[in-house]
Design a protein around this motif. Sequence first.
Motif, short mmCIF file in Angstrom:
data_model
loop_
_atom_site.label_atom_id
_atom_site.label_comp_id
_atom_site.label_asym_id
_atom_site.label_seq_id
_atom_site.Cartn_x
_atom_site.Cartn_y
_atom_site.Cartn_z
N ARG A 104 44.22 35.27 29.81
CA ARG A 104 45.19 36.04 30.60
C ARG A 104 44.60 37.40 30.99
O ARG A 104 44.77 37.86 32.12
CB ARG A 104 46.51 36.22 29.84
N LYS B 202 41.65 39.12 39.03
CA LYS B 202 42.69 38.91 40.05
C LYS B 202 42.80 37.46 40.49
O LYS B 202 42.82 37.15 41.68
CB LYS B 202 42.44 39.82 41.26
N GLY B 203 42.88 36.58 39.51
CA GLY B 203 43.12 35.17 39.82
C GLY B 203 42.31 34.23 38.95
O GLY B 203 41.32 34.61 38.31
N THR B 204 42.75 32.98 38.96
CA THR B 204 42.11 31.98 38.11
C THR B 204 40.78 31.49 38.67
O THR B 204 39.91 31.05 37.92
CB THR B 204 43.04 30.78 37.90
N ARG B 205 40.61 31.56 39.99
CA ARG B 205 39.37 31.05 40.59
C ARG B 205 38.17 31.85 40.11
O ARG B 205 37.13 31.29 39.74
CB ARG B 205 39.46 31.08 42.11
N GLN C 166 39.22 25.48 37.43
CA GLN C 166 40.35 26.38 37.62
C GLN C 166 41.57 25.84 36.87
O GLN C 166 42.35 26.60 36.31
CB GLN C 166 40.64 26.51 39.12
N VAL D 295 42.14 36.86 33.79
CA VAL D 295 42.83 36.54 35.04
C VAL D 295 43.34 37.83 35.68
O VAL D 295 43.22 38.01 36.90
CB VAL D 295 43.97 35.53 34.80
N ARG D 296 43.88 38.75 34.87
CA ARG D 296 44.33 40.04 35.42
C ARG D 296 43.15 40.85 35.95
O ARG D 296 43.24 41.47 37.01
CB ARG D 296 45.07 40.84 34.35
N GLU E 185 44.06 27.64 34.02
CA GLU E 185 45.53 27.65 34.10
C GLU E 185 46.15 27.11 32.81
O GLU E 185 47.17 27.63 32.34
CB GLU E 185 45.99 26.84 35.30
#
Length: 185
Positions: free
Chosen positions: A29, A36-39, A49, A32-33, A53
């Motif tokens: 998490r 700026k995203g899971t990719r 990806q 991801v922050r 998630e």
Amino acid sequence: MTLFGDGLDAAVHKAFTRPAPKSAPAQMRYLVRQLKGTRGVAQTLRISQRTVERYVKGQIKNPRPDLAARLEHEVKKRWQPQIRARARRKAATTDGIVIDTRARIGYTAPIGSTDEDRLRHLTVALPPRYAARLFEAQQTGAGDQRLREIVAEALKEVYFQDDGRRAGQLEEVRFTDIEHLEFDL
């Protein structure tokens, strides 16, 4: 893994004011922050990806050992950047850096001299200018060999030459066979 680079990172990590996330979902998490995203996280960690998630949702909790190591490395690399920068700046301007090492250190000298190459255990406070050079070299991607040269030069000046008070003709200090190396701010 680099001996000198990892040692410098460990010294800076001691300055952290909060512990980094420990569990894999919390680490994921955080990344991801940060990215700026899971990719971006998936590309950085070399996983899918969808796997990212599933970690974020808590569906997967225990990563493989190789993924756990990459995950921890990426989190620590990004954790508390202002604190890390402040610790480096303080070491490079006012405090300096302490090196604790057990290695073969010395230089060519007449037989029987105390300065011959030998295994030594040294704890030496290096002036801020050497801390600045070490951090600058590390930031520019210098390898262990360059960092070793900077440390050897610092030991030459601070330990062997006692800041210019002795051993004035000393040209080069050899710093080899490192058994232990630790930096502290």
